[in-house]
Design an enzyme around this catalytic site. Structure first.
Site, short mmCIF file in Angstrom:
data_model
loop_
_atom_site.label_atom_id
_atom_site.label_comp_id
_atom_site.label_asym_id
_atom_site.label_seq_id
_atom_site.Cartn_x
_atom_site.Cartn_y
_atom_site.Cartn_z
N SER A 87 -7.13 -4.42 3.59
CA SER A 87 -8.68 -5.13 2.93
C SER A 87 -9.09 -5.40 4.07
CB SER A 87 -8.35 -6.12 2.28
OG SER A 87 -9.18 -6.20 1.27
N ASP A 96 -6.74 0.75 -7.06
CA ASP A 96 -7.24 -0.19 -6.08
C ASP A 96 -8.44 -0.97 -6.79
OD1 ASP A 96 -8.57 -2.31 -4.40
OD2 ASP A 96 -7.29 -1.47 -2.40
N HIS A 110 -4.19 -3.36 -5.03
CA HIS A 110 -4.15 -3.75 -3.97
C HIS A 110 -3.55 -4.10 -3.64
CE1 HIS A 110 -8.09 -5.30 -0.72
NE2 HIS A 110 -7.58 -6.01 -1.19
#
Length: 554
Positions: free
Chosen positions: A216, A448, A486
């Site tokens: 991220s 995601d 994610h």
């Protein structure tokens, strides 16, 4: 001169050269050039406490730093007993009003002469857990510290409020030095340089190999260290990277406005219904029904299949016209009708219609509609937008983020454009990193819900455009993992686990590139081939829970 004296003189010259190269940002030294007579694999922990870190050893502007604590610890790290020296330090800012960078280095007994630096997440503000593993890391293999890496990380130059939602405190953005430490990645090199100084004092030697891993925000940081400091790291793992942060923020702001419209937000029940409908329509397109949409290119789901009679909201079993419009807005590209200095023109959207895990509420968009102030139940991405508006854009802690329209920003356009040069880390020239022998493993889950994998597809294609296909393949592997979301948040359709660190070590240290890797779904006890982008796993025959039953299809 005797041979002993000659060796001593040569060693002194090598030490001086190594120090000079370190200050200049050059960090890849062979073992023979960095070892000293005092080299050890056991850290001299007591001697590190209160150690002063000179500004001269840090290649970006600071006023130096100091070790604030050095304590011997023992513990079990991923099933392995480890003794290590935990070193905490501050790196001091140039601007007296800016916060210090708080960093930590864990120095294990039995050091393997390697370092692993971890990236952060969200707005950062805390030091990552140095006993943890790399993103999508293996559940059955030791974490870097248990492998006897010296592990390091920082809070990226600001400290989160203890009352804030984790990684969602953007208040540091009112200070320019703190903003650049975070968004431009300056804190990464400052931390790295200070850590190497500490490591040299702790072990009497510098590392033979250095690695970086992050997801991220940390994934963006991983790409940035490879580009900005191509000699600092031998290998980099970047997962679900938010590399074009400004562009994504503009999309999040647009979606905040769309979802705040009366009746537009699909609640948790409707999200679950939409997920089930997408799976029913697209799951079998890869040859097997396994609740994972692997063949996304063939999935052309239309949410109007769930339209309520006359488009009105008649309950949880259908979508109103307003909700269909919101779902389409989330899953299609957002383009802004003006220029920004980074040169970016759009963000590709979030592919919720292609197999994202909607059994749990949207990580990015939550369970309730956006409002002012933004509810914590509105989702991570929308809270991120509000923090950015208040502290990065307007620098007004009370500003209503829904009053800023990313399509027509008005008086905020110049500020958006200026911030884009800091937050869109879109220089993809990895040629210096590749020429130096650096290796990059890039990963993203196709489901995601917070950072679009379509954006990482774009990044990879840009890298190929600069390096060319051959040089890109020699330095980079990019894997899209169907069904992974994610950071394995919640209950993803595919909870990805792969020993990318061992694969990267082998590639860097022996020249053997990853070949036919296999990724495990730790929630469902099944495996799949880890296919290089743009390939995807197609079922052939046999046990659908075994990777050998699949082939990578183009």
């Amino acid at each position: 001169m005797s041979s002993t004296s000659a060796r001593a003189t040569r060693n002194r010259r090598v030490a001086v050269l190594a120090t000079a190269l370190l200050v200049a940002g050059v960090a890849r030294f062979p073992a023979t050039a960095t070892a000293s007579a005092e080299a050890s694999t056991v850290p001299a922990c007591a001697g590190l406490d209160q150690l002063r870190i000179p500004a001269s050893v840090i290649s970006l502007p600071t006023t130096g730093g100091r070790v604030t604590a050095a304590v011997v610890k023992t513990g079990v790290v991923s099933g392995v007993a480890v003794e290590y020296c935990q070193v905490d330090a501050d790196v001091f800012p140039v601007d007296p009003a800016a916060p210090s960078i708080k960093m930590r280095v864990d120095l294990p007994t039995g050091w393997n002469r390697k370092t692993m630096m971890f990236g952060g997440g969200g707005f950062n503000g805390t030091i990552p857990d140095l006993t943890g593993n790399v993103p999508f890391g293996p559940a059955d293999q030791p974490a870097p510290l248990a492998r006897r890496y010296a592990v390091l990380a920082s809070d990226s130059g600001h400290q989160q409020s203890p009352t804030a939602v984790p990684s969602l405190d953007g208040s540091f953005g009112v200070n320019d030095e703190a903003l650049h430490n975070f968004a431009a990645g300056d804190a990464l090199k400052k931390t790295y340089d200070a850590a190497r100084f500490i490591i040299r004092h702790g072990y009497g030697a510098t590392p033979v190999k250095s690695y970086f891993a992050g997801g991220s925000t940390g994934g963006r940081e991983a790409l940035e260290v490879a580009r900005r400091w191509p000699l600092a790291f031998d290998g980099v793992i970047s997962a679900f990277p938010a590399w074009n942060n400004m562009s994504e923020i503009l999309d999040l702001g647009y979606l905040a406005q769309v979802l705040s419209r009366p009746g537009a937000f699909p609640g948790p029940e409707k999200q679950g219904m939409l997920y089930t409908s997408v799976i029913a329509a697209c799951d079998g397109l890869d040859g097997v029904r396994d609740n994972v949409v692997s063949n996304q290119g063939a999935c052309h789901y239309d949410p109007r299949a769930l339209r309520c009679p006359d488009g009105a909201d008649t309950g949880p079993t259908c979508l109103s016209d307003a909700q269909i419009g919101a779902v389409k807005a989330m899953s299609t590209p957002f383009r802004w009708p003006y220029r920004i200095a980074s040169g970016e023109t759009s963000y590709p959207g979030f592919p919720f219609l292609s197999g994202a895990d909607m059994r749990t509420p949207f990580l990015g968009f939550g369970t309730t509609a956006p409002a002012n102030p933004m509810p914590v139940t509105s989702g991570y991405g929308l809270q991120y937008w509000e923090q950015w508006v208040r502290y990065f854009l307007t620098r007004d802690p009370g500003h209503n983020s829904l009053d800023v329209d990313p399509r027509h920003p008005g008086k905020w356009l110049d500020r958006i454009s200026a911030l884009s040069t800091v937050e869109d880390r879109n220089n993809v020239d990895l040629r210096p990193f590749a020429r130096a022998g650096g290796k990059l493993i890039l990963m993203h889950g196709s489901a995601d819900e917070l950072v679009s994998h379509l954006s990482t597809n774009d990044y990879y294609q840009r890298v190929r455009g600069v390096l060319g296909p051959r040089a890109t393949h020699e330095a980079t592997r990019y894997y899209v993992i169907p069904g992974a979301n994610h950071a394995n948040f919640g209950t993803p359709a595919f909870a990805a686990s792969w020993d990318s660190l061992t694969a990267l070590e082998r590639w860097v240290e022996t020249g053997r590139a990853p070949r036919d890797p296999v990724v495990t779904d730790v929630n469902h006890n099944r495996t799949r081939p880890l296919c290089e982008y743009p390939d995807w796993p197609r079922y052939r025959a046999g046990d659908p829970n075994t990777a050998s039953s699949f082939t990578c299809a183009h």
